[in-house]
Motif scaffolding. Structure first.
Motif: not given
Length: 257
Positions: A125-128, A138-142, A146-155, A176-180
């Motif tokens: 998801k584009l969260t910002k 990026c979310s990983l869902k079963h 249950h799901s877990e997620s990690v976020s990363m941002g940049g210019p 997307e590549r690095y959060t996955l």
């Protein structure tokens, strides 16, 4: 029309018409295991709405805990497959010219089959989305929920001859590549190893037991790790970050309940 014919018509029996299928009413029966059905059954037994609410809260927490357990088992099995990402693209210019790297589709192609085998799926998801900053989650869902997620941002990546849209698309693909990779705990062949081989996969039985302990919180994980042999502790080291994170998350959830 003569009188005889008219009388005959009046004496005809009325025609009984079949009801149209469209006129049939839909059943309003509730599924036996639905929340509404269980509430009605509880009401019939004289249980108060407050008590029903407490019972449903307990059920909800139990289901979420079971879903988290299923996720952890599935993720451990996924990690045991030791997915390797092949670097399919070569840098053609700049200071990194001649170096190989993996594009987003290389990562997706590598992890998706193994994730699917264990009931897991990844999505973004584009969260910002601001002029000078882009954040991707990026979310990983079963399949159990249950799901877990990690976020990363940049210019936006304005390097080279990119226009505005290309600059934003480049950053989005990078994130997307690095959060996955982060949420799956995988790396490209040779990532941060200075040419050395990547570490061996953690044995499934060790990882699964450690994840179960982490679900009990930091104290539970610490006790479990201390009980292991030095060899087993060393074998778990590649997963130390994810185990510590899971334990801290478990403590936070326990404090919130």
């Amino acid at each position: 029309m003569n009188a005889t014919t008219h009388a005959e018509v009046l004496e005809l029996e009325p025609v009984t018409r079949q009801a149209s299928p469209l006129a049939t009413t839909h059943s309003t029966a509730l599924a036996p295991n639905s929340p509404a059905a269980m509430m009605m059954a509880a009401f019939a037994q004289g249980i108060s709405p407050e008590e029903i609410g407490k019972m449903m809260d307990v059920q909800d927490r139990w289901e979420r805990k079971e879903a988290e357990k299923a996720y952890n088992v599935a993720f451990a099995a996924f990690k045991a497959e030791a997915v390797r990402i092949v670097k399919g693209r070569k840098v053609t210019d700049g200071p990194l010219r001649g170096r190989d790297y993996a594009e987003l589709h290389d990562v997706v192609d590598a992890v998706t089959p193994a994730l699917s085998r264990h009931g897991l799926s990844a999505s973004w998801k584009l969260t910002k989305d601001e002029k000078d900053w882009i954040e991707v989650t990026c979310s990983l869902k079963h399949v159990n929920g249950h799901s877990e997620s990690v976020s990363m941002g940049g210019p936006p990546d304005t390097g080279g001859a990119k226009n505005i849209l290309q600059a934003r698309a480049s950053t989005k693909s990078y994130l997307e590549r690095y959060t996955l990779k982060a949420i799956c705990g995988v790396a490209e062949g040779g990532d941060d190893t200075d040419g050395e081989s990547p570490p061996a996969a953690v044995p499934l039985h060790l990882l699964s037991a450690a994840r179960d302990a982490a679900m009990g919180g930091w104290a539970s994980l610490s006790k479990h790790i201390k009980a292991l042999s030095p060899e087993d502790r060393e074998a778990l080291e590649p997963e130390s970050y994810s185990l510590k994170k899971a334990a801290k998350d478990a403590d936070k959830k326990g404090a919130a309940q």
